[in-house]
Scaffold this motif. Sequence first.
Motif, PDB file in Angstrom:
ATOM      1  N   PRO A 173       0.766  -1.134   0.036  1.00  0.00           N
ATOM      2  CA  PRO A 173      -0.037  -0.143  -0.054  1.00  0.00           C
ATOM      3  C   PRO A 173       0.922   1.329  -0.010  1.00  0.00           C
ATOM      4  O   PRO A 173       2.104   1.175   0.704  1.00  0.00           O
ATOM      5  N   ARG A 174       0.301   2.361  -0.509  1.00  0.00           N
ATOM      6  CA  ARG A 174       1.203   3.503  -0.614  1.00  0.00           C
ATOM      7  C   ARG A 174       1.253   4.161   0.754  1.00  0.00           C
ATOM      8  O   ARG A 174       2.087   4.765   1.277  1.00  0.00           O
ATOM      9  N   VAL A 175       0.008   4.454   1.311  1.00  0.00           N
ATOM     10  CA  VAL A 175      -0.031   5.293   2.517  1.00  0.00           C
ATOM     11  C   VAL A 175      -0.900   4.511   3.643  1.00  0.00           C
ATOM     12  O   VAL A 175      -2.070   3.878   3.407  1.00  0.00           O
ATOM     13  N   LEU A 176      -0.612   4.510   4.954  1.00  0.00           N
ATOM     14  CA  LEU A 176      -1.078   3.764   6.058  1.00  0.00           C
ATOM     15  C   LEU A 176      -1.495   4.521   7.248  1.00  0.00           C
ATOM     16  O   LEU A 176      -1.892   4.028   8.214  1.00  0.00           O
ATOM     17  N   THR A 177      -1.044   5.825   7.081  1.00  0.00           N
ATOM     18  CA  THR A 177      -1.307   6.717   8.435  1.00  0.00           C
ATOM     19  C   THR A 177      -2.515   7.860   7.845  1.00  0.00           C
ATOM     20  O   THR A 177      -2.430   8.116   6.695  1.00  0.00           O
ATOM     21  N   GLY A 178      -3.055   8.474   9.049  1.00  0.00           N
ATOM     22  CA  GLY A 178      -3.752   9.545   8.724  1.00  0.00           C
ATOM     23  C   GLY A 178      -4.928   9.140   8.127  1.00  0.00           C
ATOM     24  O   GLY A 178      -5.611   7.861   8.148  1.00  0.00           O
TER      25      GLY A 178
END
Length: 432
Positions: A173-178
């Motif tokens: 995955p590219r982003v995992l936060t926010g």
Amino acid sequence: MPDSQQQPPHSPSGQTDTAALLLCGARLTDGRTVDVRLGGGRIEAVGTAGSLATGTAGSLATGTAGSLATGAAGALAAKVDLTGYLLLPAPAEAHAHSDTALTADGHGPLAYDDRAVRRRATEAALLQLGHGATALRSHVRVGDVQGLDALTAVLEVRRSLRGLADLATVAMPRVLTGTAGADGLAMLRDALKMGASVVGGCPDADPDPTGYVEAVLELASEHGCPVDLHTDASDPARLARLTAMAGGLRPGVTLGPCGGLGGLPPEVAARAADQLAAAGVTVVCLPQGACGSADRRGTAPVRLLRAAGVRVAAGSGALRDVSNPVGRGDPLEAAYLLASRYGLRPEEAYDAVSRAARAALGLPEVRVEAGFPAELLAVRGDGLAGALSLAYSRIVIHRGRVVARTSAVREYCDSAAESGLELPRQGREEPS
């Protein structure tokens, strides 16, 4: 030669060829010439040349990749003449990108539809198999535009390749936060349910790299699966946090390509290497070029890492995509570069793409000894240095069966013979 007394671990479950196969006259890296009998997907016996030939079913052309023999284990063995070939444990591809492979010549946006990804991933895997890689780990992007489509396609390719090569998938995955990361985390969970076997990604691309790593490690611990993260490793503080968090996770953590380590001051790089070794992290370097999810900063300092006790493997990385439009996907080329450019001995360089790469993938060790998995590569040549330098003719064996063959022929023009020029001993094939 007597059979080995060491009992290796069992190979992964899957299709094997129960028919017996006899490899005759192969040369080993220690200079011996041997016969090797295979059966049930494993090496049954290794003996001096000619000692195992009794009771064979007949000879086949060197490297024939068809139906070699039929019947249950213990049946008469078909023969493959490996005279002039060096027999090695098969390499593994520890870092591939099947979903984006072979796209360098494309125009417009990258196609992630099922048919396009399946075609690319299949062609790339067969190309790498032909070079000798009987096991591959492919990083596949999930989320964003492609959703889970690319992963679905690569998992279909994995099923279609069963019996030819073992393909493991890393969900990235590219982003995992926010706020955006919630979707990425849900997508990652779905990917594992679908059959992705490794959790991965690129924490350097997330606004909160530490939070990204925490999410990956927590999910991996929950599912009991390995972790394979992309990082440039050019920020020593960030790398120190990552290695401290990863230490002790079982199954283990792999990082790559870590090319930024080579640009750090020597004392800082040495300290980072010690931290990686203490954490038990494996580093997969990419001597042929980096990949799109990490900056191109050269190759990790493999000699420094090895001296510190870090487990170092090598992979091919990008294969003819926007990051490396001329990639070959050839483990022997990666080993050649480690030896010619980065100062490893040929044996160390080949170890990085074979034993160390298999270990990074969680696969059992392969030796040319009785009892070990029949995952083998025969290359024309007398020694390992020559094979890494010029190894065009190859015979690939997966689970005891010949699954690929490449035969190279070199011819010289008539004027060479007419002039009295003495041609090489094997003038119609590449020199050994």
